[in-house]
Write a protein that holds these residues in place. Structure first.
Motif, mmCIF file in Angstrom:
data_model
loop_
_atom_site.group_PDB
_atom_site.id
_atom_site.type_symbol
_atom_site.label_atom_id
_atom_site.label_comp_id
_atom_site.label_asym_id
_atom_site.label_seq_id
_atom_site.Cartn_x
_atom_site.Cartn_y
_atom_site.Cartn_z
ATOM 1 N N TYR A 1 0.861 -1.189 0.112
ATOM 2 C CA TYR A 1 -0.133 -0.044 -0.035
ATOM 3 C C TYR A 1 0.961 1.326 -0.046
ATOM 4 C CZ TYR A 1 -3.325 -3.582 1.068
ATOM 5 O OH TYR A 1 -4.344 -4.620 0.895
ATOM 6 N N ALA A 2 2.053 1.193 -0.086
ATOM 7 C CA ALA A 2 2.867 2.486 -0.236
ATOM 8 C C ALA A 2 2.793 3.005 -1.284
ATOM 9 C CB ALA A 2 4.369 2.014 -0.097
ATOM 10 N N LEU A 3 2.829 4.616 -1.421
ATOM 11 C CA LEU A 3 2.408 5.341 -2.290
ATOM 12 C C LEU A 3 3.785 5.418 -3.263
ATOM 13 C CD1 LEU A 3 0.214 7.869 -0.777
ATOM 14 C CD2 LEU A 3 -0.673 6.042 -2.271
ATOM 15 N N ILE A 4 3.816 4.982 -4.677
ATOM 16 C CA ILE A 4 4.955 5.315 -5.406
ATOM 17 C C ILE A 4 4.515 6.200 -6.605
ATOM 18 C CG2 ILE A 4 6.456 4.110 -7.015
ATOM 19 C CD1 ILE A 4 5.993 1.722 -5.237
ATOM 20 N N ASP A 5 5.174 7.475 -6.623
ATOM 21 C CA ASP A 5 4.929 8.455 -7.620
ATOM 22 C C ASP A 5 6.192 8.530 -8.602
ATOM 23 O OD1 ASP A 5 4.120 10.316 -9.118
ATOM 24 O OD2 ASP A 5 4.892 12.028 -7.616
ATOM 25 N N LEU A 6 6.227 7.336 -9.679
ATOM 26 C CA LEU A 6 7.372 7.387 -10.487
ATOM 27 C C LEU A 6 7.879 8.786 -11.115
ATOM 28 C CD1 LEU A 6 6.534 3.769 -12.292
ATOM 29 C CD2 LEU A 6 8.472 4.630 -10.287
ATOM 30 N N PRO A 7 7.009 9.499 -11.523
ATOM 31 C CA PRO A 7 7.381 10.861 -12.208
ATOM 32 C C PRO A 7 8.542 11.533 -11.077
ATOM 33 C CG PRO A 7 5.164 10.311 -12.680
ATOM 34 C CD PRO A 7 5.352 9.584 -11.642
ATOM 35 N N SER A 8 8.135 11.588 -9.920
ATOM 36 C CA SER A 8 8.893 12.360 -8.939
ATOM 37 C C SER A 8 10.354 11.851 -8.622
ATOM 38 C CB SER A 8 8.261 12.188 -7.426
ATOM 39 O OG SER A 8 8.370 11.057 -6.864
ATOM 40 N N PHE A 9 10.500 10.725 -9.354
ATOM 41 C CA PHE A 9 11.899 10.135 -9.256
ATOM 42 C C PHE A 9 12.898 10.756 -10.567
ATOM 43 C CE2 PHE A 9 10.018 7.172 -6.519
ATOM 44 C CZ PHE A 9 10.886 7.124 -5.501
ATOM 45 N N HIS A 10 12.096 11.461 -11.492
ATOM 46 C CA HIS A 10 12.958 11.853 -12.597
ATOM 47 C C HIS A 10 13.912 10.954 -13.395
ATOM 48 C CE1 HIS A 10 11.228 15.694 -11.415
ATOM 49 N NE2 HIS A 10 11.620 15.529 -10.066
ATOM 50 N N LEU A 11 13.050 9.746 -13.712
ATOM 51 C CA LEU A 11 13.952 8.700 -14.376
ATOM 52 C C LEU A 11 14.118 9.163 -15.724
ATOM 53 C CD1 LEU A 11 11.784 5.980 -12.716
ATOM 54 C CD2 LEU A 11 13.971 6.770 -12.092
ATOM 55 N N LYS A 12 15.266 8.625 -16.433
ATOM 56 C CA LYS A 12 15.881 8.919 -17.674
ATOM 57 C C LYS A 12 14.980 7.854 -18.330
ATOM 58 C CE LYS A 12 20.088 10.718 -16.548
ATOM 59 N NZ LYS A 12 19.876 12.150 -16.603
ATOM 60 N N GLN B 1 18.521 1.439 -9.879
ATOM 61 C CA GLN B 1 19.350 1.579 -8.897
ATOM 62 C C GLN B 1 18.951 2.875 -8.049
ATOM 63 O OE1 GLN B 1 23.336 1.558 -10.790
ATOM 64 N NE2 GLN B 1 23.255 -0.754 -10.840
ATOM 65 N N LYS B 2 18.658 4.046 -8.816
ATOM 66 C CA LYS B 2 18.038 5.184 -8.478
ATOM 67 C C LYS B 2 16.979 5.104 -7.759
ATOM 68 C CE LYS B 2 17.080 9.929 -9.951
ATOM 69 N NZ LYS B 2 17.023 10.701 -10.877
ATOM 70 N N PHE B 3 16.076 4.485 -8.140
ATOM 71 C CA PHE B 3 14.804 4.100 -7.254
ATOM 72 C C PHE B 3 15.004 3.367 -6.122
ATOM 73 C CE2 PHE B 3 11.171 1.423 -6.184
ATOM 74 C CZ PHE B 3 10.260 2.344 -6.140
ATOM 75 N N ALA B 4 15.779 2.212 -6.052
ATOM 76 C CA ALA B 4 16.134 1.422 -5.017
ATOM 77 C C ALA B 4 16.915 2.423 -4.096
ATOM 78 C CB ALA B 4 17.023 0.397 -5.124
ATOM 79 N N ARG B 5 17.788 3.248 -4.363
ATOM 80 C CA ARG B 5 18.417 4.022 -3.288
ATOM 81 C C ARG B 5 17.682 5.232 -2.654
ATOM 82 N NH1 ARG B 5 21.607 6.271 -7.056
ATOM 83 N NH2 ARG B 5 20.659 8.276 -6.998
ATOM 84 N N LEU B 6 16.436 6.002 -3.616
ATOM 85 C CA LEU B 6 15.968 7.007 -3.100
ATOM 86 C C LEU B 6 14.727 6.574 -2.334
ATOM 87 C CD1 LEU B 6 16.551 9.285 -5.914
ATOM 88 C CD2 LEU B 6 17.660 9.346 -3.674
#
Length: 84
Positions: free
Chosen positions: A35-46, A75-80
């Motif tokens: 149930y965690a909220l995951i907002d993918l655009p906020s991670f500014h992925l390439k 890796q960026k997502f897992a870190r942040l």
């Protein structure tokens, strides 16, 4: 419109209706908080990414699976990512 279930060797997946891409990409991160909220655009992925509610077949654990086109984005997502 009904959601399509995707079954892989490891997961039973339910695509998020907010996905721009409903593709299971090569690089993935399993988030054990269903149930965690995951907002993918906020991670500014390439690269491209997609989010799924997931049932891990190996142990029956429910959570979310985030898949990424680029390994660096995974890796960026897992870190942040910090569950709320």
């Amino acid at each position: 419109m009904a959601q399509t279930t995707i079954t892989t060797d490891a997961y039973k997946l339910f695509p998020s209706p907010r996905n721009v891409h409903r593709v299971v990409f090569e690089h993935e991160v399993f988030v054990p908080q269903p149930y965690a909220l995951i907002d993918l655009p906020s991670f500014h992925l390439k690269g491209r990414s997609s989010l799924f509610a997931a049932h891990r077949l190996a142990d029956g654990k429910n959570g979310q699976l985030v898949t990424f086109e680029l390994e660096a984005d995974a890796q960026k997502f897992a870190r942040l990512f910090v569950p709320d």
